[in-house]
Design a protein around this motif. Structure first.
Motif, PDB file in Angstrom:
ATOM      1  N   LEU A  67      13.507  18.513 -17.499  1.00  0.00           N
ATOM      2  CA  LEU A  67      13.161  19.677 -16.663  1.00  0.00           C
ATOM      3  C   LEU A  67      11.745  20.157 -16.927  1.00  0.00           C
ATOM      4  O   LEU A  67      11.461  21.351 -17.016  1.00  0.00           O
ATOM      5  CB  LEU A  67      14.176  20.809 -16.911  1.00  0.00           C
ATOM      6  CG  LEU A  67      15.636  20.407 -16.654  1.00  0.00           C
ATOM      7  CD1 LEU A  67      16.581  21.519 -17.071  1.00  0.00           C
ATOM      8  CD2 LEU A  67      15.840  20.040 -15.188  1.00  0.00           C
TER       9      LEU A  67
ATOM     10  N   TYR B  55       8.839  19.117 -10.475  1.00  0.00           N
ATOM     11  CA  TYR B  55       9.227  18.638 -11.798  1.00  0.00           C
ATOM     12  C   TYR B  55       8.862  17.159 -11.926  1.00  0.00           C
ATOM     13  O   TYR B  55       8.565  16.480 -10.927  1.00  0.00           O
ATOM     14  CB  TYR B  55      10.733  18.850 -12.020  1.00  0.00           C
ATOM     15  CG  TYR B  55      11.114  20.299 -12.074  1.00  0.00           C
ATOM     16  CD1 TYR B  55      11.191  20.974 -13.288  1.00  0.00           C
ATOM     17  CD2 TYR B  55      11.375  21.008 -10.903  1.00  0.00           C
ATOM     18  CE1 TYR B  55      11.526  22.320 -13.339  1.00  0.00           C
ATOM     19  CE2 TYR B  55      11.710  22.358 -10.947  1.00  0.00           C
ATOM     20  CZ  TYR B  55      11.789  23.012 -12.163  1.00  0.00           C
ATOM     21  OH  TYR B  55      12.101  24.336 -12.208  1.00  0.00           O
TER      22      TYR B  55
ATOM     23  N   SER C 254       8.070  20.869 -15.805  1.00  0.00           N
ATOM     24  CA  SER C 254       7.394  21.174 -14.547  1.00  0.00           C
ATOM     25  C   SER C 254       6.099  20.391 -14.440  1.00  0.00           C
ATOM     26  O   SER C 254       5.536  19.928 -15.454  1.00  0.00           O
ATOM     27  CB  SER C 254       7.109  22.674 -14.450  1.00  0.00           C
ATOM     28  OG  SER C 254       6.266  23.083 -15.511  1.00  0.00           O
TER      29      SER C 254
ATOM     30  N   GLU D 101      16.162  25.273 -12.398  1.00  0.00           N
ATOM     31  CA  GLU D 101      16.497  24.240 -13.369  1.00  0.00           C
ATOM     32  C   GLU D 101      17.991  23.929 -13.368  1.00  0.00           C
ATOM     33  O   GLU D 101      18.391  22.780 -13.575  1.00  0.00           O
ATOM     34  CB  GLU D 101      16.028  24.665 -14.763  1.00  0.00           C
ATOM     35  CG  GLU D 101      14.511  24.726 -14.863  1.00  0.00           C
ATOM     36  CD  GLU D 101      14.022  24.951 -16.281  1.00  0.00           C
ATOM     37  OE1 GLU D 101      14.865  25.060 -17.200  1.00  0.00           O
ATOM     38  OE2 GLU D 101      12.797  25.016 -16.462  1.00  0.00           O
TER      39      GLU D 101
END
Length: 222
Positions: free
Chosen positions: A216, A132, A218, A185
């Protein structure tokens, strides 16, 4: 380098899994509850909406009470590690989340340590791992999360030129890894709350680069 990093990870895991008995402070005896709700674990770190997240992560509503001075111990351990001049330091456990009646495998925990410079950029993720964008580096699996960030603070002389390198780790019970649509997450959300609290405790400039709310997004390995 991989062997050294594994040894550091094992040390952190040991911190996460060790659950000690609560002790009363010196002087007058204080009566403490044996069990508390999710909003009261970890000295109230997860009050509000995150309390439900802790319940879903653990599958429990009642948790063993733990000593409320953990944040001071973490701050002191990180400060000692930084002042030692070592490249990494073990740190301490911030939060032990022990559901009522749960065995060792049913516990969750959060610990902080000081990471070595070469640890960032080492993108050999474990099975199910995902990267992340939050912090200097962040990663999560269905049962864990790690968040790396740097701290420049007036508490640490020379940190403008040599920021403190802080690593937060969160481990959750394996039995409940599938209770969320994306447990990675959720894990990172829990760890973000704890990391932000540590950054504020240490008076890190700009909260160590951590956002007020978890990001959050990626990322892919370079």
């Amino acid at each position: 380098m991989e062997t050294v990093r594994v040894r550091r990870v094992l040390c952190t895991v040991g911190l996460l899994m060790a659950v000690g008995a609560a002790t009363a402070g010196c002087g007058e005896e204080k009566k403490t509850p044996e069990y508390v709700g999710a909003g009261e674990v970890c000295d109230g770190l997860f009050k509000g909406p995150l309390a439900k997240t802790i319940q879903s992560v653990t599958g429990a509503n009642s948790f063993a009470w733990t000593n409320p001075n953990a944040m001071d111990r973490v701050a002191d351990a990180l400060e000692d590690g930084y002042e030692s001049g070592r490249r990494w330091a073990q740190g301490d456990t911030l939060c032990r989340i022990a559901p009522k009646g749960a065995g060792r495998e049913g516990r969750a925990g959060i610990a902080f340590s000081m990471y070595a410079p070469q640890d960032v950029g080492d993108l050999r993720l474990p099975a199910g791992g995902k990267l992340y964008t939050m912090g200097k580096q962040s990663e999560a699996t269905p049962t864990s999360a790690a968040l790396y960030f740097e701290c420049v603070s007036s508490r640490f002389e020379g940190s403008k030129d040599r920021p403190m390198r802080i690593l937060g780790n969160f481990g959750r019970p394996r039995d409940h890894e599938q209770t969320q649509s994306d447990s990675r997450e959720v894990n990172l959300t829990v760890l973000h709350a704890a990391s932000l609290a540590v950054a504020k405790k240490l008076q890190c400039e700009n909260n160590g680069g951590l956002p007020d709310k978890p990001v959050l997004e990626s990322r892919t390995a370079n």
